[in-house]
Design an enzyme around this catalytic site. Sequence first.
Site, mmCIF file in Angstrom:
data_model
loop_
_atom_site.group_PDB
_atom_site.id
_atom_site.type_symbol
_atom_site.label_atom_id
_atom_site.label_comp_id
_atom_site.label_asym_id
_atom_site.label_seq_id
_atom_site.Cartn_x
_atom_site.Cartn_y
_atom_site.Cartn_z
ATOM 1 N N GLN A 1 0.853 -1.203 0.000
ATOM 2 C CA GLN A 1 0.000 0.000 0.000
ATOM 3 C C GLN A 1 0.878 1.239 0.000
ATOM 4 O O GLN A 1 2.079 1.166 0.257
ATOM 5 C CB GLN A 1 -0.881 0.000 1.254
ATOM 6 C CG GLN A 1 -0.142 -0.221 2.545
ATOM 7 C CD GLN A 1 -0.935 -1.017 3.571
ATOM 8 O OE1 GLN A 1 -2.171 -1.089 3.534
ATOM 9 N NE2 GLN A 1 -0.220 -1.654 4.497
ATOM 10 N N HIS B 1 -9.114 3.298 19.477
ATOM 11 C CA HIS B 1 -8.367 2.261 20.204
ATOM 12 C C HIS B 1 -9.011 1.929 21.553
ATOM 13 O O HIS B 1 -8.979 0.776 21.995
ATOM 14 C CB HIS B 1 -6.896 2.673 20.336
ATOM 15 C CG HIS B 1 -6.199 2.710 19.004
ATOM 16 N ND1 HIS B 1 -5.583 3.843 18.493
ATOM 17 C CD2 HIS B 1 -6.101 1.776 18.034
ATOM 18 C CE1 HIS B 1 -5.110 3.570 17.296
ATOM 19 N NE2 HIS B 1 -5.411 2.336 16.977
ATOM 20 N N ASP C 1 -0.213 0.343 13.583
ATOM 21 C CA ASP C 1 0.239 1.542 14.298
ATOM 22 C C ASP C 1 0.505 1.247 15.770
ATOM 23 O O ASP C 1 1.191 2.002 16.456
ATOM 24 C CB ASP C 1 -0.837 2.646 14.177
ATOM 25 C CG ASP C 1 -2.217 2.132 14.584
ATOM 26 O OD1 ASP C 1 -2.976 1.702 13.696
ATOM 27 O OD2 ASP C 1 -2.500 2.097 15.795
ATOM 28 N N GLY D 1 -2.615 -12.009 8.069
ATOM 29 C CA GLY D 1 -3.518 -12.467 9.123
ATOM 30 C C GLY D 1 -4.448 -13.577 8.668
ATOM 31 O O GLY D 1 -4.871 -14.424 9.448
ATOM 32 N N ASP E 1 -8.185 -5.378 13.530
ATOM 33 C CA ASP E 1 -7.975 -3.937 13.356
ATOM 34 C C ASP E 1 -7.403 -3.706 11.961
ATOM 35 O O ASP E 1 -6.214 -3.401 11.783
ATOM 36 C CB ASP E 1 -7.005 -3.443 14.443
ATOM 37 C CG ASP E 1 -6.718 -1.954 14.312
ATOM 38 O OD1 ASP E 1 -5.785 -1.486 14.996
ATOM 39 O OD2 ASP E 1 -7.403 -1.266 13.518
ATOM 40 N N SER E 2 -8.231 -3.905 10.967
ATOM 41 C CA SER E 2 -7.719 -3.915 9.586
ATOM 42 C C SER E 2 -8.145 -2.661 8.832
ATOM 43 O O SER E 2 -9.022 -1.916 9.267
ATOM 44 C CB SER E 2 -8.282 -5.141 8.847
ATOM 45 O OG SER E 2 -9.653 -4.914 8.539
ATOM 46 N N THR E 3 -7.511 -2.498 7.706
ATOM 47 C CA THR E 3 -7.936 -1.461 6.766
ATOM 48 C C THR E 3 -9.293 -1.872 6.195
ATOM 49 O O THR E 3 -9.807 -2.934 6.510
ATOM 50 C CB THR E 3 -6.889 -1.358 5.634
ATOM 51 O OG1 THR E 3 -6.385 -2.674 5.338
ATOM 52 C CG2 THR E 3 -5.724 -0.474 6.033
ATOM 53 N N ASP E 4 -9.836 -1.022 5.333
ATOM 54 C CA ASP E 4 -11.150 -1.322 4.741
ATOM 55 C C ASP E 4 -11.044 -2.545 3.833
ATOM 56 O O ASP E 4 -9.942 -2.931 3.421
ATOM 57 C CB ASP E 4 -11.626 -0.101 3.925
ATOM 58 C CG ASP E 4 -11.879 1.103 4.830
ATOM 59 O OD1 ASP E 4 -11.732 2.243 4.353
ATOM 60 O OD2 ASP E 4 -12.194 0.888 6.013
HETATM 61 N N1 SAM Z 1 -7.817 1.875 12.565
HETATM 62 C C1 SAM Z 1 -7.597 1.690 11.133
HETATM 63 C C2 SAM Z 1 -8.901 1.586 10.384
HETATM 64 O O1 SAM Z 1 -9.962 1.447 11.009
HETATM 65 O O2 SAM Z 1 -8.837 1.636 9.148
HETATM 66 C C3 SAM Z 1 -6.736 0.474 10.897
HETATM 67 C C4 SAM Z 1 -5.380 0.703 11.423
HETATM 68 S S1 SAM Z 1 -4.129 -0.412 11.033
HETATM 69 C C5 SAM Z 1 -2.997 0.705 10.333
HETATM 70 C C6 SAM Z 1 -4.713 -1.380 9.675
HETATM 71 C C7 SAM Z 1 -3.654 -2.402 9.325
HETATM 72 O O3 SAM Z 1 -4.230 -3.578 8.737
HETATM 73 C C8 SAM Z 1 -2.614 -1.908 8.314
HETATM 74 O O4 SAM Z 1 -1.374 -1.732 8.964
HETATM 75 C C9 SAM Z 1 -2.568 -3.012 7.255
HETATM 76 O O5 SAM Z 1 -1.260 -3.269 6.782
HETATM 77 C C10 SAM Z 1 -3.145 -4.183 8.024
HETATM 78 N N2 SAM Z 1 -3.643 -5.295 7.195
HETATM 79 C C11 SAM Z 1 -4.394 -5.220 6.069
HETATM 80 N N3 SAM Z 1 -4.626 -6.460 5.586
HETATM 81 C C12 SAM Z 1 -4.008 -7.338 6.443
HETATM 82 C C13 SAM Z 1 -3.881 -8.755 6.492
HETATM 83 N N4 SAM Z 1 -4.435 -9.535 5.537
HETATM 84 N N5 SAM Z 1 -3.190 -9.302 7.524
HETATM 85 C C14 SAM Z 1 -2.624 -8.523 8.485
HETATM 86 N N6 SAM Z 1 -2.689 -7.166 8.493
HETATM 87 C C15 SAM Z 1 -3.385 -6.592 7.471
#
Ligand code: SAM
Length: 296
Positions: free
Chosen positions: A41, A72, A96, A148, A165-168
Amino acid sequence: MDVNTSSPSDLDLWVEELIGDFAGQRYRVLETIHVSETKFQKLSLVETAGHGKVLFLDGLVMCSERDEFVYHDMIAHVPMFVHPNPKNVLVIGGGDGGTAREVLRHKGVERVVMVEIDGEVVEVCREHFKQTSCSFDDPRLELRIEDGVKYMAETQERFDVILVDSTDPIGPATPLFGEAFYNNVNRVLNDDGLVVAQGETPFYEADAQRLILQNLSKSFGQLYMYNYANLCYPGGFWSFVMATKGLCPMGDFDPARVEASGLAFTYYNADTHRAAFALPQFQKNKIGDLLTPFKK
Ligand code: SAM
């Protein structure tokens, strides 16, 4: 969504998170701290005039120094006070560090495994976003840089609480919202376990919220949704989904435990815990039929 860095004058630089093609939220930039294309990304970290440091992934705000406490607090403490005695916690994503930070504040927690796919997010936050990344050296934390989805499919460990706690649901996060992933979540949770996941917003993503609950319903009999208000997510009114193997976030919640924990919070308390599950009628109309009635 693109990050539009146009500026209305020579003096000001703004970064904008576009909401679809019809709206946007802008932040006046004081300093660009980091910009890179990781394996997964676009990673941007800027110092802003009104929200402190703001972390973007693919142009979407992940967290800001000013309001990260809301997200959080609510992703961590609601499930941690619903489970009677959470000792082993799994965090998927959360690069983060804010979610792990809040979970590790609970004295009864013995082990947190955090599985983040993008090591660069962790590195940049460790170096520049100290406010959320301050617990990465806690000896109870095992940080794994891997997918994950793969971890959940293969782990033989068991957990009391799982926090997604993932991205969209785009890119590597897409499978984290799917049926197969939650089948594995169910397998990895202990018998009184529960999972909470980032649940999008009822304003702009009502269909996505319904789909997330429908996918969860294939693996869990108890489904709940709760809301929070923050500054930096589009529309400012977002949700978490919760699925349990029997626990009820209201009937099994003892407010006295919050007081007894001796923990101080900034958004969470026994009242915001309970109020978060009071959904507005437009959201209930959309997803209410998929939710489990609270235990009396
Ligand atoms: N609070 C934020 C939100 O609601 O969008 C999310 C914060 S955190 C930065 C989201 C994290 O999910 C990112 O660091 C991203 O790299 C991670 N992520 C996305 N897909 C993932 C996966 N398949 N396995 C593990 N982490 C993943």
